[in-house]
Design a protein around this motif. Structure first.
Motif, short mmCIF file in Angstrom:
data_model
loop_
_atom_site.label_atom_id
_atom_site.label_comp_id
_atom_site.label_asym_id
_atom_site.label_seq_id
_atom_site.Cartn_x
_atom_site.Cartn_y
_atom_site.Cartn_z
N ARG A 28 74.09 57.12 11.18
CA ARG A 28 74.07 57.49 9.77
C ARG A 28 72.99 58.55 9.54
N GLU A 29 73.36 59.56 8.80
CA GLU A 29 72.41 60.63 8.49
C GLU A 29 71.98 60.55 7.02
N HIS A 30 70.80 61.03 6.76
CA HIS A 30 70.28 61.12 5.40
C HIS A 30 70.24 59.76 4.71
N VAL A 31 69.76 58.77 5.43
CA VAL A 31 69.61 57.44 4.85
C VAL A 31 68.18 57.28 4.38
N ASP A 32 68.01 57.01 3.11
CA ASP A 32 66.66 56.84 2.55
C ASP A 32 66.13 55.46 2.88
N SER A 33 64.94 55.41 3.43
CA SER A 33 64.32 54.13 3.76
C SER A 33 63.68 53.51 2.52
N ILE A 34 63.68 52.21 2.47
CA ILE A 34 63.09 51.47 1.35
C ILE A 34 61.79 50.84 1.82
N GLN A 35 60.73 51.12 1.10
CA GLN A 35 59.43 50.58 1.45
C GLN A 35 59.31 49.14 0.95
N CYS A 36 59.08 48.21 1.89
CA CYS A 36 58.97 46.80 1.55
C CYS A 36 57.77 46.19 2.25
N ASN A 37 57.31 45.09 1.73
CA ASN A 37 56.27 44.31 2.39
C ASN A 37 56.86 43.67 3.64
#
Length: 335
Positions: A28-37
């Protein structure tokens, strides 16, 4: 003779399901990562009770992939399979501005058989625009039109091939799910029964098409092959077209079953059908003709040994016509 399916776009398997089925990697391209604890994430994804509550809402195709994540997820999915007792009902209904696929319970266990029913008079309105279908069949919506049978296949059957569609001559003859809040039972354009896998039970399908030159011989030889595999018939359901209903072919099925194994629960499918369709035979795009099977025989079998003798039973129930009302039927358990 054939049944015309309106021209529309075939629904593909979800990207991750197709990759898993072909043992490929998903890129998968251009997948935004989600910042989590990270500590919180690990506490959630490795907590058996939380994971199980989340996973039970997924379809069995997704769980097929999820079971490989870790031992905790695998154990949770295995537990969900053990808790699934009995069939699920489903249907597609029309609501203002959308067509919705609804179900009586979670479809989180692989299906043994998916029986879908439609009325022949509805076949011309069996397509809807992608953006109006709930839940979403494409992410994002493709803007094309999809066939109802293909929608049911995506949610219940694919990538397996265990779906049989029965096209009824009369709308009142088709299977109607039990009442759902705010959904009249006559608002279902497509409806069906989803039977999850049962330990040791197999579902055998014998399909008879018009081009088969020797119908009776095809049936008897297919039954004999099942017996030769040391399997016991636990129940047989026959869906026959109008031409075959009451025909000697029906007698051939029941008589031959009595010869190879007495006392097999045997039932005609409950209605005269226009035809039956094996979903893998349907060409949704560029070829709108679905093969017209004049008879479909569904046989449930178990291995021939005493340990499995009583793990699955079927019963044949015949109602007098005056009893065929929703109030009288809704409390009957089929399996």
């Amino acid at each position: 003779m054939s049944i015309d399916i309106p021209d529309c776009t075939k629904l593909p398997l979800s990207e991750h399901i197709e990759a898993y089925n072909k043992r490929n990697k998903v890129t998968r391209e251009h997948v935004d990562s989600i910042q989590c604890n990270q500590d919180l994430v690990e506490k959630v994804i490795y907590n058996y009770l939380i994971v199980k509550r989340i996973l039970k809402n997924l379809y069995w195709q997704d769980l097929m992939v999820c079971k490989h994540v870790c031992k905790t997820w695998h154990a949770a999915i295995k537990s969900l399979a053990l808790e699934c007792r009995g069939p699920r009902e489903f249907g597609i209904i029309f609501k203002p501005g959308r067509s919705e696929f609804i179900k009586s319970g979670n479809l989180n266990v692989r299906p043994l058989l998916v029986l879908t029913f439609i009325c022949v008079k509805y076949k011309e309105i069996m397509i809807r625009e992608c953006k109006s279908i709930v839940p979403k069949t494409c992410q994002p919506s493709c803007g094309e039109y999809h066939c109802f049978l293909d929608i049911v296949d995506k949610f219940t059957n694919a990538p397996k091939d265990c779906m049989i569609t029965v096209i009824c001559k009369k709308s009142e003859d088709r299977f109607i799910p039990l009442p759902v809040e705010d959904v009249p039972y006559n608002s279902y354009f497509v409806s069906g029964l989803y039977i999850p896998i049962i330990p040791q039970v197999r579902c055998r399908r014998i399909i008879i098409r018009p081009e088969h030159p020797f119908h009776c011989l095809s049936i008897t030889s297919s039954i004999d092959r099942i017996v030769a595999k040391n399997e016991i018939f636990k129940g047989v359901i026959v869906f026959a077209s109008n031409d075959m209903f009451g025909n000697a072919l029906n007698s051939t099925v029941s008589e031959h079953l009595k010869e190879v194994q007495p006392n097999v629960p045997f039932a005609i499918g409950g209605c005269v059908t226009e035809c039956t369709i094996k979903h893998s035979d349907v060409k949704i795009k560029n070829n709108t003709n679905a093969l017209n099977n004049i008879m479909s025989i569904i046989a449930f079998t178990v291995p021939k040994n005493k340990e499995n003798e009583s793990n699955f039973d079927m019963f044949s129930l015949i109602l007098d016509s005056k009893m065929k009302t929703k109030d009288n039927i809704e409390h009957i358990t089929i399996f």
